[in-house]
Design a protein around this motif. Structure first.
Motif, mmCIF file in Angstrom:
data_model
loop_
_atom_site.group_PDB
_atom_site.id
_atom_site.type_symbol
_atom_site.label_atom_id
_atom_site.label_comp_id
_atom_site.label_asym_id
_atom_site.label_seq_id
_atom_site.Cartn_x
_atom_site.Cartn_y
_atom_site.Cartn_z
ATOM 1 N N GLU A 248 3.624 -1.781 -3.802
ATOM 2 C CA GLU A 248 3.114 -2.543 -4.744
ATOM 3 C C GLU A 248 2.753 -1.748 -6.006
ATOM 4 N N ALA A 249 2.077 -0.384 -5.776
ATOM 5 C CA ALA A 249 1.502 0.315 -6.939
ATOM 6 C C ALA A 249 2.813 0.764 -7.707
ATOM 7 N N VAL A 250 3.833 1.546 -6.887
ATOM 8 C CA VAL A 250 5.004 1.809 -7.668
ATOM 9 C C VAL A 250 5.589 0.798 -8.655
ATOM 10 N N ALA A 251 5.590 -0.333 -7.962
ATOM 11 C CA ALA A 251 6.404 -1.417 -8.842
ATOM 12 C C ALA A 251 5.691 -1.736 -10.006
ATOM 13 N N LEU A 252 4.475 -1.424 -10.214
ATOM 14 C CA LEU A 252 3.780 -1.840 -11.136
ATOM 15 C C LEU A 252 3.620 -0.610 -12.076
ATOM 16 N N GLY A 253 4.049 0.627 -11.971
ATOM 17 C CA GLY A 253 4.022 1.589 -12.797
ATOM 18 C C GLY A 253 2.818 2.502 -12.722
#
Length: 385
Positions: A248-253
């Motif tokens: 989730e964190a990676v997807a949000l940058g």
């Protein structure tokens, strides 16, 4: 190195120090001019202040400390004057070896923690006044801790997003049953000891906090992440408990994982290229306050990049020396977790290491028994302790 007669008023010369470099510890001497490191020489040297064989470390870079809040609200319901509170916090940090600090302040209004936006705004005014008075010892930047389930958190962030001191934005969710508080038995024990809640009152409080979250978190995470990325701000997750949280964190940058609560989450963060931050108090105490993964266990597994002092400034230096004693670690690598690596993750390329051309942010460290202590500190070559 210059002769004594050649040392000007804006020059700092230090000698006979165990200088902690990025790849080794060097017995040597150091020269700084105009606030920057000008030269390093091997050998005890004959010019400058004799450090008596103490360690010379880069000034520590603190990316997550709640310490200022404890100075502004020393007891429940007590607001302390902001400028004196800021200066006391500043002095405590420098005494702990910190020369760059991100004051980590919460936003998102909550009946349990009212006035968070007003607190940030008064800190910004006090910081500007302290700079005008030239009364700050450390370099103070801003870390906004966004409670994504709190009412108005996106609007609060929009109001503050263009502050020039803003350097880091983290996304938090402290709802019982989530992330750091995933273990409800640990939550009950914490609330019982911290708030004196028991029985029906305790259960009602937990239910109230879960209801307060109200499903706001996903939309708030996405909105704040988009606003931060548009401004080029560094983003961190908080208390990742599972690999899914990391995804989730990676997807949000997001590029930093603060205080992952499990080896699985830390491993996922490392695999996805996120910097992994652990709490120095966790290391000093020998484990997590909430039964989560230990900081030194992360280090032993090769999953630790940065230490942050969180709620005890003095824990940072102590944790670095504990880390240096672990198999596979040494003092240079350990010190980087409190200096070079956080500086790099934040894009602060001018500090965090002892090397020619970089800022002369330095701390002299000796031992009191087995405890490392800061004897002196310099920021931009100016003595601040």
């Amino acid at each position: 190195m210059p002769r004594p007669a050649e040392i000007a008023g804006d020059t700092l010369a230090l000698r006979n120090a165990r200088i902690v470099l990025a790849d080794r510890v060097l017995l040597g001497s150091l020269l700084c001019r105009g606030g920057r490191i000008a030269a390093l020489d091997e050998g005890a040297g004959t010019v400058g202040e004799d450090l008596g064989g103490d360690w010379l470390l880069p000034g520590l870079v603190e990316l997550h400390t709640d310490n200022l809040e404890s100075h502004l609200n020393p007891r429940p319901g007590i607001d302390w004057p902001t400028l004196p509170g800021l200066l006391a916090h500043d002095a405590e940090l420098v005494a702990a070896g910190v020369t760059t600090v991100l004051d980590s302040l919460r936003i998102g209004e909550d009946p349990q923690l009212p006035g968070s936006l007003a607190t940030v705004e008064r800190v910004l005014r006090a910081t500007a006044e302290a700079r005008r008075l030239d009364s700050l010892r450390a370099d103070h930047l801003l870390h906004l801790r966004c409670e994504v389930v709190a009412a108005g958190v996106v609007e609060d962030f929009e109001r503050l997003a263009d502050q020039p001191d803003l350097c880091l934005v983290s996304l938090m969710d402290h709802t019982p049953g989530q992330r750091q508080f995933a273990d409800l038995a640990a939550v009950r024990a914490y609330l019982s000891s911290r708030k004196g809640l028991e029985g029906e009152r305790l259960e009602a409080y937990i239910e109230e906090r879960i209801a307060f979250a109200g499903g706001r978190a996903p939309a708030a995470r996405a909105a704040i992440s988009a606003l931060a990325q548009a401004r080029g701000l560094v983003l961190a997750s908080h208390d990742d408990a599972t690999p899914e949280h990391v995804e989730e964190a990676v997807a949000l940058g997001l590029t930093i994982s603060e205080f992952p609560t499990s080896l699985a989450a830390a491993g996922a963060a490392r695999a996805r290229g996120l910097g992994v931050v652990a709490g120095a108090p966790n290391a000093v105490r020998g484990g997590s306050s909430y039964g989560n993964v230990g900081a030194l266990a992360l280090a032993e597994a090769g999953l630790l990049d940065v230490f942050a002092s969180d709620y005890v400034p003095a824990s940072l230096l102590q944790a670095l020396f504990l880390l240096a004693a672990l198999p596979g670690w040494d003092l240079s690598r350990a010190v980087a977790t409190g200096s070079a690596t956080p500086a790099a993750l934040l894009g602060l390329a001018d500090r965090g290491r002892i090397a020619p051309g970089l800022a002369a942010d330095l701390i002299q460290v000796g031992l009191a028994g087995e405890l490392p202590i800061v004897r002196k500190a310099w920021r931009r070559g100016r003595r601040v302790l």
